[in-house]
Enzyme design. Structure first.
Site: not given
Length: 598
Positions: A321, A325, A475
């Site tokens: 990722g 971010g 989540y």
């Protein structure tokens, strides 16, 4: 205009010189030390050299007497009086003297507010600096052919004010009594006033007082210095963190004449000036050994970046990722620390841009991007094989990629998507990279988790939420299971050179709640903006991850849960070993991994 500033390297002088330069004036400095931004020279000792130096000078600002040491005052008086005489002969426009408020009669200082016309003490009763200031004042008044202005100042507060620091030190260390009324002035306010008085048409032939907007009683000064000392020495109580509402004392000096004739009014709050001066006092006390040094508070990662240290030189870090971010910020930080970063993400175009940023950065090490969809078990296996071939030793693995899907959707493997990216992907990838990780001298695995794991526990009868999907619960449960397998993995790796820990990186502005929102109700823009204002930046969060990846404090430690930079306990149920192994075996079955293969 051209100004001459004496003692231009001192507490008032260097601030005055900077003020004048900023206003567009030419400044000549008489100083034994160099002064930034202005032409400076030592005091001339010959009359002809002094006369030449004064050629073209419009205004002289003599500021030495306000801060001179007692033993140096008589010699300074002779030097300044020669300057006064030479200035008159050279046709200088105005002589501005920064005098001293302690020339006033001590009997009046006890309880009176003194005007400029108040009685002064007899010279024989004054300390050498005050006696010298009074003598020069009288010479200016009696002289002819030279315009003059006198500004009488009390104790001057500044981090480089020797007199103020000496007083505070005596009060703190020697328990010396404070002045009955303390009415100082900030060095910046003095500099502003002197710059104005040099040319103001109503200042010629005038004497002015200057002081802070408020005076303090002795008890108030003692209390505030004590409070500041505790704050600056890490001994503060909760009450110390907020200054109490002290009562101010009657002013020692009347300053309305200065405001009325010239418009100059000191603006620096006495509390700010005290705090700034006290900071330097405490530094000096530590420097000379009176106080022990404070532990260093700067984060070692931040310090290493500032100093250009390459803590991770020669090491390989794999991060998932990386294109946005926390992942992007952490990858850039580890690269600046010298690591070769291998970035994993789904978006090939963004990945190429990330790779280019590392290659083109002045302080970063070139990295490698590999495109991979971590919601595909097949692609994870291909990725792991590729990584093992190209990077046979992996020192750091950060499982950062995550997502939160608003509606239930299945991956190509028939797995619920939120669970796939947040739980199954790090589980499978980490297990498949066991070889390269064990090949490193001391490898660290980091699972980026969330404190939201506390909000919903998995249902063992419906782990993929087939009977009812709720995005927040999906989540939270995925992160809960991620913690369970983290602790199980730590147990499996016990005794090896590999550690595995989980971290909640803070509430970060990453966009995870705004991406993947097809079909979800939209949060109002204003509410979303207010929420984001309370969050920390990805760059801030990256420091926590980089610390966990590099700090010696975590060497050999495994099975930890960190909340930013503090070791905390996760939800008590995450430590249930039997439950954790049930989740491990189920995860291994779903992903096709041999049970307990790490």
């Amino acid at each position: 205009m051209k100004y001459l500033v004496t003692d231009a390297a001192g507490a008032v002088g260097h601030r005055l010189a900077a003020t004048l330069v900023a206003a567009g004036h030419e400044v000549l400095a008489f100083s034994d030390s160099p002064v930034n931004g202005v032409a400076s020279r030592a005091w001339p000792t010959r009359a002809d050299v002094l006369a030449r130096a004064l050629a073209g000078v419009d205004v002289i600002c003599a500021v030495d007497l306000a801060t001179v040491a007692p033993d140096a005052a008589p010699a300074l008086l002779k030097r300044l009086d020669k300057l006064r005489v030479a200035a008159g002969k050279a046709g200088c426009g105005r002589f501005v003297l920064l005098g001293r408020a302690d020339i006033y009669d001590p009997a009046l200082l006890a309880d009176k507010t003194l005007l400029e016309r108040s009685a002064t003490a007899a010279p024989a009763d004054l300390a050498p600096p005050a006696a010298a200031a009074l003598a020069l004042e009288e010479s200016l008044r009696a002289g002819a052919g030279l315009d003059w202005t006198i500004l009488r100042a009390p104790m001057i507060l500044a981090p480089d004010s020797a007199e103020a620091k000496a007083l505070f030190r005596r009060i703190l260390i020697d328990d010396a009594p404070s002045p009955a009324r303390f009415h100082p002035v900030d060095a910046r306010d003095v500099a502003t006033a002197l710059a104005t008085l040099g040319t103001h048409d109503r200042a010629g032939g005038q004497v002015f007082n200057i002081a802070a907007p408020a005076a303090l009683a002795a008890r108030t000064l003692d209390q505030e210095l004590g409070r500041l000392a505790r704050l600056l020495n890490d001994e503060a109580t909760p009450q110390d963190k907020l200054r109490p509402p002290h009562q101010v004392a009657d002013p020692v000096l009347a300053t309305d004449k200065l405001a009325r004739l010239t418009g100059v009014t000191p603006t620096r709050p006495i509390w700010v000036s005290l705090a700034e001066t006290m900071q330097q006092v405490m530094k000096d006390l530590r420097a000379d050994g009176t106080l022990p040094p404070l532990p260093e508070k700067i984060n070692p990662v931040v310090k290493a970046v500032e100093l250009g240290q390459k803590l991770l030189a020669g090491k390989t870090a794999v991060i998932t990722g990386v294109t946005s971010g926390i992942g992007r910020a952490t990858s850039l930080l580890l690269s600046r620390l010298g690591a070769t970063v291998v970035g994993i993400a789904r978006n090939a175009e963004a990945g190429e841009a990330w790779e280019a940023a590392l290659a083109e950065g002045r302080h970063t090490v070139p990295g490698h991007f590999i495109q991979a969809d971590l919601m595909s078990f097949a692609r994870i296996r291909t990725l792991a094989a590729d990584l093992a071939t190209r990077f046979p030793r992996i020192d750091i693995l950060i499982n950062n990629a995550g997502a939160n899907f608003p509606t239930r959707r299945l991956t190509e493997d028939g797995v619920e998507a939120t669970l796939a990216i947040n739980h199954f992907a790090p589980f499978l990838l980490t297990n498949l990279l066991a070889g390269p990780l064990k090949a490193a001298p001391a490898a660290r695995i980091i699972m980026v988790n969330s404190d939201w794991h506390r909000r919903s526990l998995p249902d063992m009868h419906d782990l993929q939420m087939e009977s009812g999907y709720r995005t927040g619960e999906a989540y939270c449960r995925a992160k809960f299971m991620n913690l369970q397998i983290t602790y199980a993995m730590a147990a499996l790796l016990d005794g090896t050179n590999v550690t595995v820990n989980a971290i909640h990186p803070g509430v970060v502005r990453t966009g995870i709640s705004t991406r993947n929102t097809d079909g979800a109700p939209q949060v109002p823009a204003q509410a979303r903006e207010r929420a984001q204002q309370r969050m920390i930046s990805p760059e801030f969060s990256a420091v926590y991850l980089a610390s966990l990846a590099t700090a010696p404090d975590y060497e050999g430690q495994s099975g930890l849960y960190l909340d930013t930079d503090e070791i905390k306990q996760s939800h008590e149920a995450t430590y249930d070993e039997d439950w954790a192994w049930q989740i491990w075996e189920w995860s291994a079955q779903i992903t096709g991994l041999t049970p307990a293969s790490a």
